[in-house]
Design a protein around this motif. Structure first.
Motif, PDB file in Angstrom:
ATOM      1  N   UNK A   1     -66.784 -29.932  -6.194  1.00  0.00           N
ATOM      2  CA  UNK A   1     -66.729 -28.797  -5.569  1.00  0.00           C
ATOM      3  C   UNK A   1     -66.290 -29.145  -4.063  1.00  0.00           C
ATOM      4  N   UNK A   2     -66.922 -30.157  -3.455  1.00  0.00           N
ATOM      5  CA  UNK A   2     -66.813 -30.633  -1.991  1.00  0.00           C
ATOM      6  C   UNK A   2     -65.187 -31.096  -1.656  1.00  0.00           C
ATOM      7  N   UNK A   3     -64.789 -31.773  -3.173  1.00  0.00           N
ATOM      8  CA  UNK A   3     -63.525 -32.185  -3.073  1.00  0.00           C
ATOM      9  C   UNK A   3     -62.173 -31.044  -3.108  1.00  0.00           C
ATOM     10  N   UNK A   4     -62.726 -30.029  -3.880  1.00  0.00           N
ATOM     11  CA  UNK A   4     -61.787 -28.917  -3.931  1.00  0.00           C
ATOM     12  C   UNK A   4     -61.732 -28.165  -2.586  1.00  0.00           C
ATOM     13  N   UNK A   5     -62.828 -28.250  -1.916  1.00  0.00           N
ATOM     14  CA  UNK A   5     -63.047 -27.620  -0.575  1.00  0.00           C
ATOM     15  C   UNK A   5     -62.123 -28.326   0.453  1.00  0.00           C
ATOM     16  N   UNK A   6     -62.052 -29.589   0.658  1.00  0.00           N
ATOM     17  CA  UNK A   6     -61.200 -30.597   0.991  1.00  0.00           C
ATOM     18  C   UNK A   6     -59.765 -30.482   0.909  1.00  0.00           C
ATOM     19  N   UNK A   7     -59.330 -30.288  -0.399  1.00  0.00           N
ATOM     20  CA  UNK A   7     -58.058 -29.932  -0.852  1.00  0.00           C
ATOM     21  C   UNK A   7     -57.506 -28.804  -0.181  1.00  0.00           C
TER      22      UNK A   7
END
Length: 450
Positions: A167-173
Motif C-alpha cells: 500500500x505504501x509503495x503504491x502511494x510512493x509511485x
C-alpha cells in the motif's frame, strides 16, 4: 519419501515467504519505477538518484540491520509460548530503534558537504543532494515501522507487513508521478520528487501499522503487556547483541555495493546510469531471496526455540533448494533478455550499452549471492551472528573492493572489473557461511542429544 518430506517443507516455507517476497518485490518495484520514471528525464537525473541513494544506503542498511535482531528473539519466545516476554522485546525495540534512527539522521546530514569530495561530476552531486535530503528524513518513520515489522515476522505473521508495504509503495509511485513530472498542478521536482515521494510513503508505514495493532484484538493484546517498568537495559542489550553484528554484516555488504557505485562515478555519468540500471534489476531479483531468507529465519528460530534439530535441518535445506531454483531462473533471464530489460529504463545509447554488458555479470553472481543470503537467514535464526560479521569483513572489505578496484582501474577492465569483485566476494562469503552452518548444526545436535 524424501520428496514427499521436502514438499511439505517447501509449503511451510513458502507460506511464510510469499507475503515477504511480495513485500520486498513491492519495495524493489518502487525502485524500478523511481529509476524508470527518473530515467526518462535523461542520464544525469538517473546518475543523481544513483549517487544520492548510494551514500544514503551505507548508513540506512546499518541502521535497519539493527532492527533484524528483534525477529529471532521474538521468534524464540513465541515458539516457547512466552508471549509477555516477546512483548518486552517489542516494547524496548521502540527505544533502541528510535535512538538508532536519530543517530543515523545526524550522521547522514553531516555527510552532505563530503559528497562533493567523492570523485563525482559536480552536476551529479548538485542534483543528488535535494533527493538525498528527503531520504534522510524518511529514516525516522521507517525505523518506527521496523518495530512492528520485525515483531510481526517473529510471531510468524508476514501478511500484514505485505499489505502495509505494498500500500505504501503504491502511494510512493503515485506521488512520484505527481512530483517528478509536476502533474495536477504540483511542482515539477525531477529527481528530488522521487525522494519526496519516498518520504511521504515511509511516513504512512508506521501509521498503518499502529492502526492495525489497535484494531486487531490478537495483536492489541501485545500492546497491553507494555509497562513502564519493562523498559530495561537487559532487553536493549539482548537486541544489540543479536542486531549489532547483523547490522555490521549488512553495512559491509551494503558498503561494497554502494562504494562500487561511487567508483563507477569515476568512469563517467553514462557508466553511473548504466550501473544503476544493473543494480536496480539485480536488487529486484534479490528481493525474492530476501523474502526467502526472512522466512527461513522465522522457521529456524521457531524450530530452535522448540529444540527440534531434525526439522531445523530440513527447513534449512528446503530454503537452499528454493533459492537455487530462483537463482537459475534469474540468471537465464538476465543473460537472454539483457538488452530489452535495459531499454525499460533508458534510451541513452551509452547507458544502454553499459547496462546490457553489466547484466551478464549480474547473472554470474546469482548463485553465490543466493547461497550466502539463505545461509545468513539460517544463522540469524539460531542467533549465531558474530561469525557473519567477520565473514562479511573478509569477503566484502578485504577481498571484494580491492579485487574490483584492481581489475577495473589497474588492469583496465572498467565497470566489468568492479562487478567481478562482487563475484569473488560473494563466492567466498557463501563458502565460509555454509561451513559455519554445518559446524554449528553439529554442536546443536550434540547439545540436544545429550
Amino acid at each position: 519419501m524424501q520428496l514427499a518430506l521436502y514438499k511439505e517443507q517447501y509449503k511451510k516455507t513458502l507460506k511464510l515467504a510469499a507475503p515477504v517476497m511480495l513485500s520486498q518485490v513491492g519495495v524493489s518495484a518502487v525502485q524500478l519505477f523511481d529509476n524508470a520514471m527518473v530515467g526518462q528525464l535523461g542520464a544525469l537525473p538517473l546518475a543523481a538518484v544513483s549517487f544520492g541513494g548510494s551514500v544514503f544506503f551505507m548508513v540506512f542498511i546499518f541502521t535497519t540491520g539493527i532492527a533484524l535482531g528483534l525477529t529471532p528473539l521474538v521468534g524464540e519466545q513465541y515458539a516457547q509460548g512466552r508471549l509477555q516476554e516477546a512483548a518486552k522485546y517489542f516494547q524496548n525495540s521502540f527505544v533502541l530503534f528510535l535512538v538508532a534512527a536519530l543517530a543515523a539522521f545526524g550522521l547522514l546530514h553531516a555527510l552532505i558537504p563530503f559528497m562533493y569530495h567523492m570523485g563525482q561530476p559536480v552536476e551529479v552531486v548538485d542534483m543528488a543532494i535535494p533527493y538525498y535530503k528527503f531520504l534522510v528524513w524518511s529514516i525516522i518513520p521507517y525505523m518506527l515501522f521496523c518495530c512492528f515489522k520485525q515483531f510481526l515476522e517473529g510471531v510468524g505473521n508476514t501478511t500484514v507487513n505485505m499489505v502495509i508495504i505494498i500500500t505504501s509503495n503504491l502511494i510512493n509511485i503515485f506521488f512520484n508521478w505527481l512530483f517528478i513530472y509536476g502533474h495536477w498542478g504540483c511542482p515539477q521536482m525531477g529527481a528530488a520528487g522521487a525522494g519526496f515521494a519516498t518520504f511521504i510513503s515511509r511516513v504512512c508505514m508506521p501509521l498503518f501499522a499502529v492502526c492495525f495493532f489497535v484494531l486487531a484484538p490478537k495483536f492489541k493484546a501485545y500492546l497491553l503487556y507494555f509497562k513502564a517498568r519493562f523498559f530495561r537495559w537487559q532487553y536493549i542489550k539482548a537486541l544489540l547483541k543479536v542486531g549489532a553484528p547483523i547490522a555490521l554484516q549488512m553495512l559491509m555488504e551494503g558498503s561494497a555495493f554502494a562504494l562500487t557505485s561511487i567508483m563507477m562515478g569515476w568512469l563517467g555519468t553514462s557508466v553511473i546510469a548504466g550501473n544503476q540500471i544493473a543494480m536496480t534489476v539485480s536488487n529486484f531479483a534479490f528481493m525474492i531471496l530476501v523474502g526467502l531468507s526472512s522466512a527461513t529465519t522465522i522457521r529456524i528460530s521457531h524450530e530452535y526455540g522448540r529444540g527440534d534439530m531434525t526439522e531445523l535441518k530440513r527447513a534449512a535445506y528446503a530454503s537452499y533448494h528454493l533459492g537455487l531454483m530462483w537463482n537459475t531462473f534469474t540468471a537465464i533471464m538476465f543473460i537472454t533478455l539483457r538488452e530489452p530489460i535495459a531499454r525499460i529504463f533508458t534510451s541513452d545509447p551509452d547507458a544502454l550499452r553499459v547496462a546490457s554488458y553489466l547484466l551478464i555479470f549480474v547473472a554470474a553472481f546469482q548463485f553465490s549471492d543466493g547461497l550466502q543470503n539463505i545461509t545468513i537467514g539460517i544463522l540469524r535464526g539460531i542467533q549465531d551472528v558474530k561469525k557473519i560479521m567477520l565473514v562479511a569483513f573478509l569477503s566484502y572489505i578485504v577481498i571484494n573492493l580491492p579485487v574490483g578496484y584492481l581489475l577495473a582501474f589497474v588492469l583496465g577492465m572498467g565497470p566489468g572489473g568492479l562487478w567481478i569483485g562482487f563475484i569473488f566476494g560473494l563466492s567466498i562469503a557463501a563458502i565460509q557461511l555454509i561451513f559455519r552452518f554445518r559446524k554449528q548444526y553439529k554442536k546443536l545436535q550434540e547439545r540436544h542429544f545429550y
